[in-house]
Design an enzyme around this catalytic site. Structure first.
Site, PDB file in Angstrom:
ATOM      1  N   GLU A 110     -11.476   5.086  -5.322  1.00 44.00           N
ATOM      2  CA  GLU A 110     -11.750   3.587  -5.665  1.00 44.00           C
ATOM      3  C   GLU A 110     -12.077   3.048  -6.885  1.00 44.00           C
ATOM      4  OE1 GLU A 110     -11.290   1.356  -3.000  1.00 44.00           O
ATOM      5  OE2 GLU A 110     -10.648   2.824  -1.595  1.00 44.00           O
ATOM      6  N   ARG A 130      -1.286  -5.108   4.884  1.00 47.12           N
ATOM      7  CA  ARG A 130      -0.368  -5.119   3.541  1.00 47.12           C
ATOM      8  C   ARG A 130       0.941  -4.035   4.007  1.00 47.12           C
ATOM      9  NH1 ARG A 130      -5.005  -1.495   0.635  1.00 47.12           N
ATOM     10  NH2 ARG A 130      -5.122  -0.423   2.571  1.00 47.12           N
ATOM     11  N   ARG A 139       0.840  -1.263   0.061  1.00 44.23           N
ATOM     12  CA  ARG A 139      -0.121   0.002  -0.031  1.00 44.23           C
ATOM     13  C   ARG A 139       0.888   1.124  -0.055  1.00 44.23           C
ATOM     14  NH1 ARG A 139      -2.250   4.078  -0.203  1.00 44.23           N
ATOM     15  NH2 ARG A 139      -4.565   4.467   0.511  1.00 44.23           N
TER      16      ARG A 139
END
Length: 171
Positions: free
Chosen positions: A58, A101, A50
């Site tokens: 998104e 992540r 990330r």
């Protein structure tokens, strides 16, 4: 000049199949998930990365609406670091997010382009902080202001970040 960030912890680098460990933080992109997330092979381990300090609209989250400029942000990240691209990862104060992540600043190995910064400069992302990961936040905020003032990317097309344009993608 960008402030220095600490190098990715050696614990995230696995030994290469035929020998010693790779240089800390060196990896190869295996998949671009969306505009601010990608998969990278570090040694023999694949990590979901990330990008620190940026948030793109998104485009693939199954429980969130598709947002204006999400597809464009994903495509831009894929153009910067397509599958097979060698990258260098640097971390900040917090190693992982709540989803496990790895959090990192990503640099394209061939020319040391800071991918996180490029996304913001071109208007594909806005600058955000995640916990204590703020080493390069001032640089990202300055880049966002220039992109916003210049009407680049999502600033010119959508008017800003987080503009919903459709239902969540089917999964």
């Amino acid at each position: 000049m960008l402030a220095a960030a600490s190098v990715l912890a050696a614990a995230c680098a696995s030994p290469t199949p035929g020998g010693g460990p790779p240089a800390d933080g060196d990896g190869v992109v295996t998949h671009v998930v969306d505009g601010d997330t990608l998969d990278v092979r570090i040694g023999g381990t694949e990590e979901r990365i990330r990008l620190i300090g940026v948030d793109t609209p998104e485009s693939v989250a199954p429980n969130r609406p598709v947002q204006c400029y999400g597809a464009e942000a994903s495509a831009y990240l894929a153009s910067l670091v397509p599958e097979g691209t060698a990258v260098r990862l640097e971390r900040d104060a917090v190693a992982r997010d709540q989803f496990g992540r790895l959090l990192a600043y990503v640099y394209r190995a061939e020319d040391d382009l800071m991918v996180n910064l490029a996304l913001v400069e071109q208007g594909y992302a806005d600058a955000v902080t995640y916990g204590d990961n703020e080493a390069l936040y001032p640089d990202l905020v300055a880049a966002e202001a220039e992109a916003r003032d210049g009407g680049r990317g999502l600033w010119g097309v959508c008017g800003g970040p987080d503009v919903d344009i459709g239902p969540p993608p089917d999964r």
